[in-house]
Motif scaffolding. Structure first.
Motif, PDB file in Angstrom:
ATOM      1  N   LEU B  42       0.647  -1.065   0.017  1.00  0.00           N
ATOM      2  CA  LEU B  42       0.105   0.013   0.054  1.00  0.00           C
ATOM      3  C   LEU B  42       0.776   1.334  -0.063  1.00  0.00           C
ATOM      4  CD1 LEU B  42      -2.871  -0.896   2.392  1.00  0.00           C
ATOM      5  CD2 LEU B  42      -2.999  -0.578  -0.223  1.00  0.00           C
ATOM      6  N   SER B  45       1.957   1.608  -3.539  1.00  0.00           N
ATOM      7  CA  SER B  45       0.592   2.234  -4.091  1.00  0.00           C
ATOM      8  C   SER B  45       0.534   3.633  -4.010  1.00  0.00           C
ATOM      9  CB  SER B  45      -0.427   1.404  -3.761  1.00  0.00           C
ATOM     10  OG  SER B  45      -1.532   2.045  -4.405  1.00  0.00           O
ATOM     11  N   ALA B  46       0.652   4.107  -2.628  1.00  0.00           N
ATOM     12  CA  ALA B  46       0.291   5.427  -2.218  1.00  0.00           C
ATOM     13  C   ALA B  46       1.374   6.462  -2.852  1.00  0.00           C
ATOM     14  CB  ALA B  46       0.186   5.612  -0.649  1.00  0.00           C
ATOM     15  N   ILE B  49       0.476   7.429  -6.186  1.00  0.00           N
ATOM     16  CA  ILE B  49      -0.506   8.394  -6.404  1.00  0.00           C
ATOM     17  C   ILE B  49      -0.219   9.908  -7.106  1.00  0.00           C
ATOM     18  CG2 ILE B  49      -2.518   9.712  -5.518  1.00  0.00           C
ATOM     19  CD1 ILE B  49      -2.667   7.606  -3.327  1.00  0.00           C
ATOM     20  N   ALA B  54       3.373  17.613  -3.708  1.00  0.00           N
ATOM     21  CA  ALA B  54       3.256  18.940  -3.086  1.00  0.00           C
ATOM     22  C   ALA B  54       2.552  18.459  -1.796  1.00  0.00           C
ATOM     23  CB  ALA B  54       2.147  19.684  -3.835  1.00  0.00           C
ATOM     24  N   SER B  56      -0.153  19.438  -0.577  1.00  0.00           N
ATOM     25  CA  SER B  56      -1.691  19.111  -0.756  1.00  0.00           C
ATOM     26  C   SER B  56      -1.959  17.890  -1.850  1.00  0.00           C
ATOM     27  CB  SER B  56      -2.229  20.415  -1.319  1.00  0.00           C
ATOM     28  OG  SER B  56      -1.731  20.858  -2.418  1.00  0.00           O
ATOM     29  N   ALA B  57      -0.898  17.428  -2.272  1.00  0.00           N
ATOM     30  CA  ALA B  57      -1.328  16.426  -3.281  1.00  0.00           C
ATOM     31  C   ALA B  57      -2.149  15.306  -2.674  1.00  0.00           C
ATOM     32  CB  ALA B  57      -0.005  15.959  -3.682  1.00  0.00           C
ATOM     33  N   PRO B  58      -3.062  14.676  -3.667  1.00  0.00           N
ATOM     34  CA  PRO B  58      -4.020  13.803  -3.261  1.00  0.00           C
ATOM     35  C   PRO B  58      -3.165  12.271  -2.413  1.00  0.00           C
ATOM     36  CG  PRO B  58      -3.876  13.776  -5.440  1.00  0.00           C
ATOM     37  CD  PRO B  58      -3.044  15.119  -4.943  1.00  0.00           C
ATOM     38  N   VAL B  61      -1.564  12.357   2.553  1.00  0.00           N
ATOM     39  CA  VAL B  61      -2.016  11.904   3.554  1.00  0.00           C
ATOM     40  C   VAL B  61      -2.070  10.176   3.472  1.00  0.00           C
ATOM     41  CG1 VAL B  61      -4.223  11.352   4.968  1.00  0.00           C
ATOM     42  CG2 VAL B  61      -3.448  13.728   4.376  1.00  0.00           C
ATOM     43  N   PRO B  62      -2.311   9.584   2.295  1.00  0.00           N
ATOM     44  CA  PRO B  62      -2.231   8.094   2.107  1.00  0.00           C
ATOM     45  C   PRO B  62      -0.675   7.621   2.453  1.00  0.00           C
ATOM     46  CG  PRO B  62      -3.667   8.907   0.297  1.00  0.00           C
ATOM     47  CD  PRO B  62      -3.184  10.151   1.195  1.00  0.00           C
ATOM     48  N   THR B  66       0.165   5.240   5.360  1.00  0.00           N
ATOM     49  CA  THR B  66       0.694   3.926   5.086  1.00  0.00           C
ATOM     50  C   THR B  66       2.031   3.618   5.627  1.00  0.00           C
ATOM     51  OG1 THR B  66       1.238   4.801   2.829  1.00  0.00           O
ATOM     52  CG2 THR B  66      -0.656   3.241   3.001  1.00  0.00           C
TER      53      THR B  66
ATOM     54  N   ARG C 189      -6.985   6.579  -5.947  1.00  0.00           N
ATOM     55  CA  ARG C 189      -6.189   6.091  -5.035  1.00  0.00           C
ATOM     56  C   ARG C 189      -6.522   4.995  -4.514  1.00  0.00           C
ATOM     57  NH1 ARG C 189      -6.127  11.287  -0.889  1.00  0.00           N
ATOM     58  NH2 ARG C 189      -8.436  10.827  -0.473  1.00  0.00           N
ATOM     59  N   PHE C 190      -5.385   3.993  -4.476  1.00  0.00           N
ATOM     60  CA  PHE C 190      -5.559   2.519  -3.951  1.00  0.00           C
ATOM     61  C   PHE C 190      -6.451   1.597  -4.970  1.00  0.00           C
ATOM     62  CE2 PHE C 190      -4.580   4.609   0.330  1.00  0.00           C
ATOM     63  CZ  PHE C 190      -2.844   4.162  -0.096  1.00  0.00           C
ATOM     64  N   ARG C 448      -5.652  19.190   3.147  1.00  0.00           N
ATOM     65  CA  ARG C 448      -5.251  19.934   1.775  1.00  0.00           C
ATOM     66  C   ARG C 448      -5.834  21.150   1.882  1.00  0.00           C
ATOM     67  NH1 ARG C 448      -7.217  14.519  -0.779  1.00  0.00           N
ATOM     68  NH2 ARG C 448      -7.241  15.643  -2.740  1.00  0.00           N
ATOM     69  N   ILE C 451      -3.828  23.627   3.650  1.00  0.00           N
ATOM     70  CA  ILE C 451      -2.607  23.855   3.216  1.00  0.00           C
ATOM     71  C   ILE C 451      -2.691  24.626   1.863  1.00  0.00           C
ATOM     72  CG2 ILE C 451      -2.069  21.728   2.155  1.00  0.00           C
ATOM     73  CD1 ILE C 451       0.548  23.494   4.580  1.00  0.00           C
ATOM     74  N   GLU C 456       0.333  26.397   0.303  1.00  0.00           N
ATOM     75  CA  GLU C 456       1.568  25.458   0.356  1.00  0.00           C
ATOM     76  C   GLU C 456       2.502  25.566   1.404  1.00  0.00           C
ATOM     77  OE1 GLU C 456       1.439  22.176  -1.349  1.00  0.00           O
ATOM     78  OE2 GLU C 456      -0.726  22.814  -2.237  1.00  0.00           O
TER      79      GLU C 456
END
Lengths: 333, 189, 504
Positions: B42, B45-46, B49, B54, B56-58, B61-62, B66, C189-190, C448, C451, C456
């Motif tokens: 995981l 995989s994270a 993503i 950044a 703030s990138a998606p 947090v993942p 992980t 994601r995942f 997010r 920030i 940022e």
């Protein structure tokens, strides 16, 4: 031997009833692309009882959320095209392809009815240091990279309106703060977490009436009779006429291949639903413009909408793939 | 037949998980190892993503979560490996008795059959089979209890809450429409 | 006194009173069945009550809402399967009580405490709605993020046994919550390029699997054992019991109202936070937490029912939903020709007071239905396991499907059921997983947003925290609670205070 006989008998009976029974002979599933309580959900739940009355059948509404509505769209596209599974959605599937969200859009569907469309409006928080669109632009130019715009993710109404401003005014240096939908973003606007928000007029109108939200400009070529004092955007800059009128819409769709008589019956029923006085008042109160178009007219509307919006987003650099790849022509070509 | 001893932590209550704090239960090490492997997968995989694009990138947090999973899973694995194995327990008796395996398989079968066969037939098969196997009582009792409760569940979910479970081979919607027409007094056209 | 007349509308019209009662009764059962949610019931009622007047429609919905929030505790206590997410914390101490044959007492306390919590919520709604909604609006993304962090620190109180395993479980929950298309950027994601993963994993499916199916699989070990005989002689708790827990219930109700009033957080988070609070402030519970402490029932149940009143606060004053159910109610008001928004209370104050009145009645009905019919409910646990276990499994399947009409959710539910079974056996707590899933989006999205708003820049982010009093309070609480869970604190505390220190 007997089993085969029974099977044949059963098949015969089934085809016989299918031929004899008139649509609808069982309940129709209406798959709503968005969650309970959202504006698509409310509109669909409001019109359905009127449609049922005309249709003489039952429509069971179900919310199927996820992947910005793509899950519901794929579900209905994959369902049998018999008129018993309908998609109740909003405008955004027309952008799935260029946003890399899927390979299907309303092209896979027959539009039964485009019910209504909304008008975008640019609003600000009550404490914003500007009172109209011109003041806002001045403020943004004086404070580059400081003004926070509410957004609902790529392809949402705010991103399209922001792209329009970007295209017309050139080089809009603002921060786009993403929210789950215009409801939460407008809440954030009132709490001061964002400064400016492009929203649907209907969602913002109550806040405006109460003075909790400040209207800057209506994004249309003319004013709106619900907000007679608010100027429209072309009063400030005529260059917006290239892109307007533009707005989100709600529509009901059946998968391609649905029998013509079923489509005709459903289109009629939804058209009657749109005509219903109660529904009309409800929509008008919320600032939506009733449309009730279907067939070729609806198709033409969808194509035009998709072309304009897709290329606008493409030019603003918000897309994952060029509209060209999917044969979406540049408007006017 | 004996009553359950509430003091015995056998995993039936969430607040008191069924692990043994000072011994390693059979299979526990393998489970901890599997969790570590999954966490590493995981994390990879994270990273895929959005990388370190950044704050703030998606994927930010993942990646952080992980990473926490990997670290804790590794620590748990180390601790578990150091504990002495509980010799009094066996995998087949205390962790995965035959009944549990059978039911897990039955649930998987249920998932496979649900769409093609439809909700009512699949559930009827499952309930009758399960109740018969567990209770070892007569067929009449089994059928009455399981089919009776299935009908109640179906009525609540299908009629009251209009949850459309996969219909499968039964023409459920047509039957309901028939009743609806009968109730409204007008014959189907 | 037109206000009084409006409040009493519901009482003076027998038809409305009947509908509130009917709704509450139905709500208790809807809430008790995992997978049947209040949200679902209320959205179906929108079509069902379409042609009704607005008062009867709202009466029924309010009844279901109040009853449903309470009903979730029933199955949590009796079967260790929370009927609704807001009852997760209730299972932690309620089920151990049922194992001792004290299900009757547990349900009695739960009912009375829900009643008290409900009243406090309604009281705040009636007396201080504009004030609270102004406060709720002031929460910025960074405050929501800090709130989520505060929530994640609850892992400590939810994991008895190994804290390490608890942290793992919590992180796993956050990762589960992130699966699917990110709602802010639409990045996958995942999903491992599987289309079925794009929609994410419904957290109700995870909850039903982890608590329902894994519990049922665990119960298979005891098929041949007798069910626990339940003593149901004393259901209504004595006055002294109620009085003893009153201070705690006032505190946890306040937590419930505030969390309920915040748009984006609801009864589930409120109940867990209240449980954690109870654990912190209760010095000498009669029984340790997790083994049937009365305080462990009082806290979550007062909080989640107080959150009902709380959720109506932003809805009535601003037209902003406090949770999923009030979101649908806003839609219902709109369909019935009203314009929910900040003007509603000014244009139609009668509506506000009518809702207050209906909530009060629903709360009373909840007490009534809660204290009667317990015998019938406890029969459920006394059913032979050979019938109960397959039934739980089937209900779990239907419930998981019903959430989003998706077979995929059923597969997830079954998968997490089996996984949860192993977690139970190897001493991994399940509560933190659900906690992680619930808080995942709150944490991720708001981090997010926060920030991004600060371009940022971490420096500006912390500057924002320090300069806003609200953020600062939350930030300090986070630090204090975090430190209090580390061994350093225990040593320092022993040296400096000589007794347990308190925060919050």
């Amino acid at each position: 031997m007997t089993r085969a006989f029974l099977g044949a008998l059963g098949a015969l009976a089934l085809t016989a009833t299918a031929a004899m029974a008139e649509y609808p002979d069982k309940e129709i599933q209406g798959i709503i692309q968005w969650g309970a309580g959202g504006s698509t959900d409310t509109v669909m739940r409001a019109i359905t009882p009127h449609v049922e009355e005309v249709l003489g059948g039952t429509i069971v509404l179900q919310n199927m959320t996820g992947a910005v509505g793509a899950i519901a769209l794929n579900h209905v596209a994959g369902a049998e095209a018999d008129g018993y599974t309908l998609l109740m959605g909003a405008e955004n599937p027309m952008l799935y392809k260029i946003m890399g969200l899927g390979d299907k859009d309303y092209g896979e569907f027959i539009p039964l009815s485009i019910l209504a469309r909304g008008t975008p409006i640019l609003v600000a928080g009550p404490d914003a240091p500007f009172d109209d669109y011109a003041g806002m632009m001045e403020h943004i130019r004086a404070n580059p990279g400081e003004v926070r715009f509410g957004s609902t993710g790529p392809g949402g109404l705010p991103s399209v309106v922001t792209a329009m401003i970007d295209a017309v005014e050139g080089g809009l240096d603002v921060i786009a703060v993403p929210y789950d939908g215009d409801g939460p973003a407008l809440t954030a606007l009132q709490g001061g977490a964002v400064d400016v928000m492009p929203a649907v007029l209907g969602v913002a109108i109550e806040g405006i009436r109460a003075g909790k939200i400040k209207p800057l400009a209506i994004f249309d070529v003319a004013g709106h009779d619900k907000l007679p004092d608010t100027p429209h955007i072309t009063e400030f800059n005529a260059a917006y006429e290239t892109y307007l009128p533009w707005g989100p819409f709600f529509g009901v769709f059946a998968p391609n291949g649905t029998p013509d008589d079923v489509v005709a019956k459903l289109s009629e029923a939804f058209a009657a639903g749109v005509q219903n006085a109660d529904f009309g008042k409800l929509m008008e109160d919320r600032g939506f413009t009733l449309m009730g178009i279907s067939g070729d007219e609806a198709r033409a509307f969808l194509t035009k909408w998709q072309q304009g919006t897709a290329w606008l987003l493409q030019d603003a650099g918000h897309t994952k793939a060029s509209p060209e790849e999917f044969g979406i022509a540049r408007p006017g070509e | 037949m004996q009553p359950i001893d509430p003091e015995h932590h056998d995993g039936t209550s969430d607040a008191t998980p069924g692990g043994a704090p000072d011994r390693r239960r059979p299979g526990e090490l393998a489970f901890a190892g599997a969790l570590l492997a999954a966490s590493l997968g995981l994390l990879y995989s994270a990273y895929g993503i959005s990388g370190f694009e950044a704050l703030s990138a998606p994927g930010s947090v993942p990646m952080a979560t992980t990473l926490v999973m990997v670290v804790t899973a590794a620590l748990v694995l180390l601790r578990t490996a150091r504990l002495p194995l509980d010799r009094a327990e066996t995998l087949a008796k205390d962790i995965l008795p035959l009944t549990v395996v059978l039911f897990a398989v039955a649930l998987v079968l249920y998932g496979v059959l649900l769409r093609p066969l439809g909700f009512l037939p699949t559930s009827a098969l499952f309930l009758v089979g399960a109740v018969k196997y567990l209770s070892r009582r007569g067929w009449a009792w089994t059928l009455a209890v399981s089919l009776g409760s299935l009908i109640v569940i179906w009525l609540i979910f299908r009629i009251v809450f209009s949850v459309l479970m996969p219909a499968g081979i039964l023409p459920e919607a047509e039957v309901i429409q028939l009743f609806r027409d009968l109730l409204q007094g007008d014959a189907p056209q | 006194m037109s206000v009084l007349a409006d409040v009493l509308t519901v009482v003076t019209q027998p038809q409305l009173l009947l509908l509130v009662g009917l709704g509450t009764f139905a709500g208790v059962y809807v809430g008790a069945i995992p997978g049947l949610s209040v949200t679902m019931a209320v959205s179906i009622l929108i079509s069902f009550t379409f042609s009704w007047d607005v008062y009867p429609a709202i009466s029924l919905m309010i009844g279901i809402y109040m009853g449903g929030v309470y009903g979730g505790s029933r199955t949590a206590i009796l079967l260790n399967i929370p009927g609704a997410p807001s009852a997760i914390a209730t299972a932690l101490d309620g089920y151990p009580m049922a194992l001792r044959g004290e299900a009757g007492t547990a349900i009695g306390v739960t009912t009375v405490m829900s009643f008290i919590g409900g009243f406090i919520g309604i009281g705040v709604l009636a007396l201080a709605a504009p004030l609270v909604s102004d406060f709720a609006l002031r929460f910025q993304p960074r405050d929501y993020m800090l709130l989520a962090v505060l929530g994640i620190l609850l892992v400590g109180s939810l994991s008895q046994g190994s804290l390490l395993k608890g942290i793992f479980a919590g992180a796993l929950g956050i990762a589960i919550g992130a699966v699917g298309r990110d709602p802010l950027t639409f990045a996958e994601r995942f999903t491992f390029d599987f289309q079925i993963l794009e929609g994410g994993i419904s957290f109700i499916a995870v909850m039903i699997g982890m608590f329902g199916v894994s519990e049922a699989l665990g119960q298979l070990h005891h098929v041949d054992k007798d069910a626990v005989r339940q003593k149901i002689s004393r259901i209504v708790p004595s006055l002294s019991t109620v009085r003893k827990h009153l201070p705690l219930s006032l505190q946890t109700s306040s937590i419930g109202v505030v969390i309920g009033a915040l748009p984006g957080t609801g009864g589930d988070i409120a109940a867990l936070m209240a449980y954690d609070h109870a654990k912190r402030v209760t010095k000498n519970p009669e029984r340790p937490f997790g083994e049937g402490a009365m305080e462990g029932l009082v806290a979550p149940e007062t909080a989640n029912n107080a959150a009902v009143g709380g959720a109506f606060i932003p809805m009535m004053t601003l037209g902003i939903p406090g949770d999923a159910v009030t979101a649908i109610m806003i839609g219902a008001l709109f369909i019935h020709g009203l314009n929910p928004g900040p003007m509603l209370m000014i244009d139609q104050p009668d509506m506000f007071w009518f809702i207050v009145g209906a909530l009060v009645m629903a709360n009373c009905f909840m007490l009534l239905f809660g204290l009667t019919g317990i015998r019938l409910f406890t029969r459920i646990v006394e059913m032979p396991r050979s019938v109960l276990i397959p039934m739980i499994m089937l209900l779990s399947i239907v419930g998981a499907y019903a959430v989003n009409n998706s077979v995929t959710d059923v597969y997830w539910m079954l998968g997490f059921g089996v996984f949860g079974y192993f977690m139970r056996h190897y001493g991994y707590p399940l509560g933190p997983v659900i906690l992680g899933v619930i808080l995942s989006r709150l944490l991720d999205d708001n981090w997010r947003r926060a920030i991004i708003s600060e371009r940022e820049d971490l420096g500006r982010f912390f500057e924002g925290i320090v300069t806003s009093p609200l953020s600062l309070v939350l930030f300090v609480s986070v630090i204090l609670i975090f430190v209090s869970q580390t061994p350093v604190w225990a040593k320092a505390k022993a040296r400096v205070f000589g007794r347990k220190g308190e925060q919050q």
